[in-house]
Design a protein around this motif. Structure first.
Motif, PDB file in Angstrom:
ATOM      1  N   VAL A   1      60.116  -0.820 -13.254  1.00 36.68           N
ATOM      2  CA  VAL A   1      59.415  -1.562 -12.213  1.00 36.68           C
ATOM      3  C   VAL A   1      58.544  -0.637 -11.373  1.00 36.68           C
ATOM      4  N   GLY A   2      57.506  -1.220 -10.798  1.00 41.13           N
ATOM      5  CA  GLY A   2      56.645  -0.544  -9.836  1.00 41.13           C
ATOM      6  C   GLY A   2      56.145  -1.554  -8.827  1.00 41.13           C
ATOM      7  N   SER A   3      55.633  -1.095  -7.731  1.00 41.21           N
ATOM      8  CA  SER A   3      55.163  -1.994  -6.677  1.00 41.21           C
ATOM      9  C   SER A   3      53.721  -2.420  -6.938  1.00 41.21           C
ATOM     10  N   PRO A   4      53.258  -3.537  -6.345  1.00 41.35           N
ATOM     11  CA  PRO A   4      51.830  -3.918  -6.435  1.00 41.35           C
ATOM     12  C   PRO A   4      50.911  -2.815  -5.914  1.00 41.35           C
ATOM     13  N   LEU A   5      51.373  -2.087  -4.888  1.00 38.72           N
ATOM     14  CA  LEU A   5      50.577  -0.978  -4.363  1.00 38.72           C
ATOM     15  C   LEU A   5      50.353   0.080  -5.432  1.00 38.72           C
ATOM     16  N   TYR A   6      51.400   0.399  -6.176  1.00 37.57           N
ATOM     17  CA  TYR A   6      51.271   1.408  -7.236  1.00 37.57           C
ATOM     18  C   TYR A   6      50.326   0.905  -8.324  1.00 37.57           C
ATOM     19  N   PHE A   7      50.493  -0.353  -8.740  1.00 37.01           N
ATOM     20  CA  PHE A   7      49.673  -0.869  -9.838  1.00 37.01           C
ATOM     21  C   PHE A   7      48.229  -1.158  -9.403  1.00 37.01           C
ATOM     22  N   ALA A   8      47.985  -1.186  -8.100  1.00 39.16           N
ATOM     23  CA  ALA A   8      46.600  -1.306  -7.639  1.00 39.16           C
ATOM     24  C   ALA A   8      45.820  -0.032  -7.941  1.00 39.16           C
ATOM     25  N   GLN A   9      46.555   1.074  -8.152  1.00 47.96           N
ATOM     26  CA  GLN A   9      45.916   2.366  -8.407  1.00 47.96           C
ATOM     27  C   GLN A   9      46.137   2.872  -9.841  1.00 47.96           C
ATOM     28  N   HIS A  10      47.048   2.214 -10.575  1.00 44.92           N
ATOM     29  CA  HIS A  10      47.367   2.660 -11.939  1.00 44.92           C
ATOM     30  C   HIS A  10      47.482   1.435 -12.844  1.00 44.92           C
ATOM     31  N   ALA A  11      46.879   1.511 -14.009  1.00 48.01           N
ATOM     32  CA  ALA A  11      46.982   0.414 -14.971  1.00 48.01           C
ATOM     33  C   ALA A  11      48.412   0.307 -15.490  1.00 48.01           C
ATOM     34  N   ALA A  12      48.917  -0.905 -15.582  1.00 50.36           N
ATOM     35  CA  ALA A  12      50.290  -1.110 -16.058  1.00 50.36           C
ATOM     36  C   ALA A  12      50.426  -0.640 -17.504  1.00 50.36           C
ATOM     37  N   PRO A  13      51.491   0.067 -17.846  1.00 53.84           N
ATOM     38  CA  PRO A  13      51.680   0.521 -19.230  1.00 53.84           C
ATOM     39  C   PRO A  13      51.913  -0.667 -20.161  1.00 53.84           C
ATOM     40  N   GLN A  14      51.335  -0.584 -21.345  1.00 50.59           N
ATOM     41  CA  GLN A  14      51.477  -1.652 -22.333  1.00 50.59           C
ATOM     42  C   GLN A  14      52.452  -1.280 -23.450  1.00 50.59           C
ATOM     43  N   ILE A  15      52.603   0.003 -23.683  1.00 49.02           N
ATOM     44  CA  ILE A  15      53.562   0.497 -24.678  1.00 49.02           C
ATOM     45  C   ILE A  15      54.275   1.699 -24.059  1.00 49.02           C
ATOM     46  N   PRO A  16      55.468   2.071 -24.566  1.00 48.57           N
ATOM     47  CA  PRO A  16      56.214   3.172 -23.969  1.00 48.57           C
ATOM     48  C   PRO A  16      55.434   4.475 -23.864  1.00 48.57           C
ATOM     49  N   GLN A  17      54.544   4.757 -24.814  1.00 48.51           N
ATOM     50  CA  GLN A  17      53.797   6.015 -24.778  1.00 48.51           C
ATOM     51  C   GLN A  17      52.897   6.117 -23.551  1.00 48.51           C
ATOM     52  N   HIS A  18      52.523   4.980 -22.981  1.00 46.27           N
ATOM     53  CA  HIS A  18      51.682   5.002 -21.782  1.00 46.27           C
ATOM     54  C   HIS A  18      52.412   5.576 -20.568  1.00 46.27           C
ATOM     55  N   LEU A  19      53.747   5.665 -20.648  1.00 46.80           N
ATOM     56  CA  LEU A  19      54.518   6.193 -19.509  1.00 46.80           C
ATOM     57  C   LEU A  19      54.160   7.646 -19.211  1.00 46.80           C
ATOM     58  N   GLN A  20      53.652   8.355 -20.194  1.00 42.66           N
ATOM     59  CA  GLN A  20      53.324   9.762 -19.968  1.00 42.66           C
ATOM     60  C   GLN A  20      52.133   9.940 -19.018  1.00 42.66           C
ATOM     61  N   HIS A  21      51.500   8.816 -18.672  1.00 42.29           N
ATOM     62  CA  HIS A  21      50.380   8.871 -17.723  1.00 42.29           C
ATOM     63  C   HIS A  21      50.782   8.337 -16.344  1.00 42.29           C
ATOM     64  N   HIS A  22      52.079   8.143 -16.122  1.00 45.47           N
ATOM     65  CA  HIS A  22      52.531   7.530 -14.874  1.00 45.47           C
ATOM     66  C   HIS A  22      53.489   8.447 -14.115  1.00 45.47           C
ATOM     67  N   ALA A  23      53.532   8.243 -12.809  1.00 44.82           N
ATOM     68  CA  ALA A  23      54.507   8.941 -11.963  1.00 44.82           C
ATOM     69  C   ALA A  23      55.872   8.280 -12.160  1.00 44.82           C
ATOM     70  N   CYS A  24      56.860   9.073 -12.537  1.00 47.74           N
ATOM     71  CA  CYS A  24      58.175   8.515 -12.855  1.00 47.74           C
ATOM     72  C   CYS A  24      59.217   8.952 -11.819  1.00 47.74           C
ATOM     73  N   LEU A  25      60.030   8.007 -11.427  1.00 43.48           N
ATOM     74  CA  LEU A  25      61.102   8.235 -10.460  1.00 43.48           C
ATOM     75  C   LEU A  25      62.404   8.307 -11.256  1.00 43.48           C
ATOM     76  N   ARG A  26      63.001   9.492 -11.367  1.00 45.83           N
ATOM     77  CA  ARG A  26      64.101   9.718 -12.300  1.00 45.83           C
ATOM     78  C   ARG A  26      65.449   9.792 -11.593  1.00 45.83           C
ATOM     79  N   TYR A  27      66.426   9.125 -12.185  1.00 49.23           N
ATOM     80  CA  TYR A  27      67.806   9.191 -11.689  1.00 49.23           C
ATOM     81  C   TYR A  27      68.526  10.353 -12.360  1.00 49.23           C
ATOM     82  N   ARG A  28      69.237  11.153 -11.549  1.00 48.64           N
ATOM     83  CA  ARG A  28      69.985  12.317 -12.043  1.00 48.64           C
ATOM     84  C   ARG A  28      71.473  12.069 -11.831  1.00 48.64           C
TER      85      ARG A  28
END
Length: 293
Positions: A165-192
């Motif tokens: 998930v991402g916020s509308p604010l985030y997607f206003a500045q970044h195109a939504a990923p269509q396939i998993p490989q597109h994630l490499q172009h996004h800022a990711c919030l990781r759980y440790r």
């Protein structure tokens, strides 16, 4: 009833290889145990024990009889204990440990539980560390994933899915990923994971997992969720904790067809022959309420 007393005296004597040991367990005299066994032998017309001044041992006939009677006595004891458990009023402190995000699962249902069982005092621990249920004195734990401890009993509460998930604010500045490989172009919030420090995998059906650029990491899912709401990036979280945010439009879910099946929650408790009423009713309540639905 006299036959049952004789059976119990015989089984206890066989288990302890002693009339005195059986007497101590039954709270009667060794003489009473010996007489009960003698009456049983007379009724069966068979000698069950070889007797000497120092010890007793089973005859061949006694060994065969013992193997059958031991199960009968155990079943009678369990039936008696079951009646006691059913009739007992649940009361006392109930210590429960769950993942930090577990309050979202439990809290909505606790008012009803308290109304049903007002004499049960709830002591809640929400933590992502791996709690030792037995050593730390907890009655019940809510756990996700596979369970392996032979010291624990478990009951499945239900499966859950993950969401990205991402916020509308985030997607206003970044195109939504269509396939998993597109994630490499996004800022990711990781759980440790707190115990190991390892990253949680973002489980997709991609044959080669994409690289996930790290924007923020945390060992607390609640903080990951808040970071996603603030537009800091994409988060991979259990679907049930973002369901209302997605419904309200505060978060947008992406890549749903590309996510693998999620995990499952179970309620676990220390294995023992006797389950306290407060533990039994809470487990039954969680199962009845289908808390993940």
């Amino acid at each position: 009833m006299d036959n049952l007393n004789g059976l119990l005296a015989f089984v206890r004597a066989a288990q302890n290889e002693s009339f005195a040991g059986a007497a101590e367990r039954m709270g009667i005299s060794a003489s009473a145990v010996g007489k009960s066994v003698a009456r049983l032998e007379e009724k069966l017309s068979v000698r069950l024990f070889n007797r000497s001044t120092r010890r007793i041992s089973l005859t061949d006939e006694g060994q065969l009889f013992f193997e059958r009677c031991q199960n009968i006595v155990a079943q009678l004891e369990e039936a008696e204990q079951e009646l006691v458990r059913i009739s007992a009023v649940p009361r006392g402190k109930l210590r429960i440990t769950a993942p930090a995000i577990g309050y979202r699962i439990l809290l909505p249902h606790l008012p009803e539980f308290r109304q049903r069982y007002p004499q049960v005092e709830l002591d809640l621990d929400f933590s992502d560390r791996m709690v030792d249920v037995i050593d730390e004195g907890f009655d019940i734990a809510i756990r996700s994933g596979e369970l392996s401890s032979s010291q624990m009993m478990s009951r499945r509460l239900g499966p859950f899915r993950f969401a990205i998930v991402g916020s509308p604010l985030y997607f206003a500045q970044h195109a939504a990923p269509q396939i998993p490989q597109h994630l490499q172009h996004h800022a990711c919030l990781r759980y440790r994971f707190p115990g190991t420090g390892q990253w949680q995998e973002w489980a997709t059906n991609s044959p080669s997992p994409p690289e996930l650029p790290l924007a923020l990491s945390s060992n607390n899912l609640e903080s990951i969720l808040q970071a996603a709401l603030q537009g800091l990036g994409l988060a991979y979280v259990p679907e049930f904790i973002v369901r209302n945010y997605v419904a309200s439009g505060e978060l947008i879910s992406v890549l749903e067809p590309h996510l693998k099946e999620g995990g499952k929650f179970s309620v676990v408790w220390p294995s023992s022959r006797h389950m306290l009423p407060k533990v039994r009713v809470f487990i039954d309540f969680l199962t009845e309420k289908q808390v993940l639905c």
